[in-house]
Design a protein around this motif. Structure first.
Motif, mmCIF file in Angstrom:
data_model
loop_
_atom_site.group_PDB
_atom_site.id
_atom_site.type_symbol
_atom_site.label_atom_id
_atom_site.label_comp_id
_atom_site.label_asym_id
_atom_site.label_seq_id
_atom_site.Cartn_x
_atom_site.Cartn_y
_atom_site.Cartn_z
ATOM 1 N N VAL A 81 0.868 -1.655 -0.202
ATOM 2 C CA VAL A 81 0.307 0.237 -0.293
ATOM 3 C C VAL A 81 0.943 0.987 0.301
ATOM 4 C CG1 VAL A 81 -0.473 0.151 2.673
ATOM 5 C CG2 VAL A 81 -2.519 1.256 1.280
ATOM 6 N N ASP A 82 2.213 0.998 0.453
ATOM 7 C CA ASP A 82 2.539 2.743 0.621
ATOM 8 C C ASP A 82 3.746 2.710 -0.395
ATOM 9 O OD1 ASP A 82 1.833 2.825 3.381
ATOM 10 O OD2 ASP A 82 3.555 1.316 3.803
ATOM 11 N N VAL A 83 3.839 1.231 -1.499
ATOM 12 C CA VAL A 83 5.064 1.776 -2.379
ATOM 13 C C VAL A 83 4.322 2.510 -3.829
ATOM 14 C CG1 VAL A 83 5.677 0.530 -4.295
ATOM 15 C CG2 VAL A 83 5.781 -0.140 -1.811
ATOM 16 N N ILE A 84 4.963 3.376 -4.027
ATOM 17 C CA ILE A 84 4.137 4.032 -5.224
ATOM 18 C C ILE A 84 4.875 3.355 -6.613
ATOM 19 C CG2 ILE A 84 4.367 6.612 -6.566
ATOM 20 C CD1 ILE A 84 5.034 7.999 -3.475
ATOM 21 N N SER A 85 6.213 3.091 -7.062
ATOM 22 C CA SER A 85 6.298 2.661 -8.266
ATOM 23 C C SER A 85 8.020 1.771 -7.554
ATOM 24 C CB SER A 85 6.953 3.685 -8.638
ATOM 25 O OG SER A 85 8.245 4.247 -8.712
ATOM 26 N N VAL A 86 7.874 0.464 -8.704
ATOM 27 C CA VAL A 86 9.558 0.084 -8.629
ATOM 28 C C VAL A 86 9.708 -0.211 -9.465
ATOM 29 C CG1 VAL A 86 10.250 -2.322 -7.560
ATOM 30 C CG2 VAL A 86 8.347 -1.211 -6.538
ATOM 31 N N GLU A 87 10.643 -0.133 -10.081
ATOM 32 C CA GLU A 87 12.053 -0.173 -11.342
ATOM 33 C C GLU A 87 13.128 -1.160 -10.798
ATOM 34 O OE1 GLU A 87 13.993 2.596 -15.140
ATOM 35 O OE2 GLU A 87 13.122 3.731 -12.874
ATOM 36 N N ASP A 88 13.095 -2.309 -11.492
ATOM 37 C CA ASP A 88 14.762 -3.341 -11.611
ATOM 38 C C ASP A 88 15.573 -2.354 -12.574
ATOM 39 O OD1 ASP A 88 16.131 -4.898 -11.907
ATOM 40 O OD2 ASP A 88 15.193 -6.414 -12.567
ATOM 41 N N LEU A 89 16.367 -1.464 -12.009
ATOM 42 C CA LEU A 89 17.637 -1.174 -12.958
ATOM 43 C C LEU A 89 18.757 -1.630 -13.618
ATOM 44 C CD1 LEU A 89 18.554 2.255 -9.666
ATOM 45 C CD2 LEU A 89 17.045 1.671 -12.228
ATOM 46 N N THR A 90 18.393 -3.563 -13.034
ATOM 47 C CA THR A 90 19.408 -3.949 -13.956
ATOM 48 C C THR A 90 18.523 -5.018 -15.376
ATOM 49 O OG1 THR A 90 18.338 -5.906 -12.227
ATOM 50 C CG2 THR A 90 20.496 -5.036 -11.854
ATOM 51 N N ARG A 91 17.655 -3.959 -15.916
ATOM 52 C CA ARG A 91 16.978 -4.674 -16.780
ATOM 53 C C ARG A 91 17.433 -3.366 -17.770
ATOM 54 N NH1 ARG A 91 12.997 -8.272 -16.713
ATOM 55 N NH2 ARG A 91 12.751 -8.888 -15.438
ATOM 56 N N SER A 92 17.952 -2.396 -17.008
ATOM 57 C CA SER A 92 18.469 -1.168 -18.433
ATOM 58 C C SER A 92 19.369 -0.602 -17.630
ATOM 59 C CB SER A 92 17.323 -0.116 -17.979
ATOM 60 O OG SER A 92 17.076 0.826 -16.956
ATOM 61 N N GLU A 93 20.348 0.354 -18.652
ATOM 62 C CA GLU A 93 21.747 0.673 -19.088
ATOM 63 C C GLU A 93 21.052 1.882 -16.978
ATOM 64 O OE1 GLU A 93 25.084 3.484 -20.625
ATOM 65 O OE2 GLU A 93 23.274 1.991 -21.965
#
Length: 191
Positions: free
Chosen positions: A97-109
């Motif tokens: 509920v507290d999370v706005i977004s998650v990005e897996d940075l290892t999938r991009s440069e």
């Protein structure tokens, strides 16, 4: 199920879903770096960290900082796990509920940095060599006493690891490291 009994489409779908195809793939672990934006209030950080703990992840690094919006914090999480563990955890973290977004940075440069403070001892005989090494690593002396120097160094984790290894011969008395921060690179038109 061996790979030779699957069609190329089945192999592709299973790999895309993070499902191991060979027994070696089931235990193949790799490092991931996640950028999590979450609401800045009591308990939010704890809920995200507990999710990783419940999944059996060892967090290599966890850094939390405010953003330009005072009600939003940014976590940079570095952990190691199988592809399936990582994908399941990202899905579950995204659902908190507290999370706005998650990005897996290892999938991009992306670019990763860490800051470290290292206090080492020195003598008049070793001072010049120590200053030379600090310059090679582009470090900064931030405090000096009669027999110790505190050096600040910023860079990739490998650079800090190498610097700390070089400093052991001088006599390290203390080390403090920030943990990783990371950000996705913006692509330039035409990339």
């Amino acid at each position: 199920m061996p790979t030779d009994t699957l069609t190329p489409q089945q192999v592709f779908r299973k790999r895309a879903a993070g499902i191991p195809i060979d027994s070696d793939e089931a235990t193949a672990e790799h490092r991931c770096v996640l950028a999590v934006r979450l609401e800045n209030h009591i308990g939010a950080l704890n809920r995200v960290a507990n999710l990783f703990s419940a999944r059996g992840f060892n967090l290599d690094s966890l850094t939390v900082s405010p953003t330009d919006d005072p009600v939003v914090s940014r976590m940079t999480i570095s952990a190691t796990g199988t592809t399936r563990q990582i994908e399941q955890t990202v899905t579950q973290v995204s659902a908190l509920v507290d999370v706005i977004s998650v990005e897996d940075l290892t999938r991009s440069e992306h670019i990763e940095r860490e800051i470290g403070l290292v206090r080492v001892t020195y003598t008049p005989a070793t001072r010049a060599e120590l200053i030379d090494l600090i310059g090679i690593y582009k470090g900064t002396v931030v405090d000096v006493t009669a027999d110790t120097m505190m050096i600040e160094l910023t860079g990739p984790t490998t650079k800090l690891n190498s610097f700390v290894a070089q400093m052991t011969r001088f006599g390290i008395t203390d080390v403090a490291r920030s943990g990783r921060i990371a950000m996705r690179r913006e692509l330039i038109y035409g990339d």
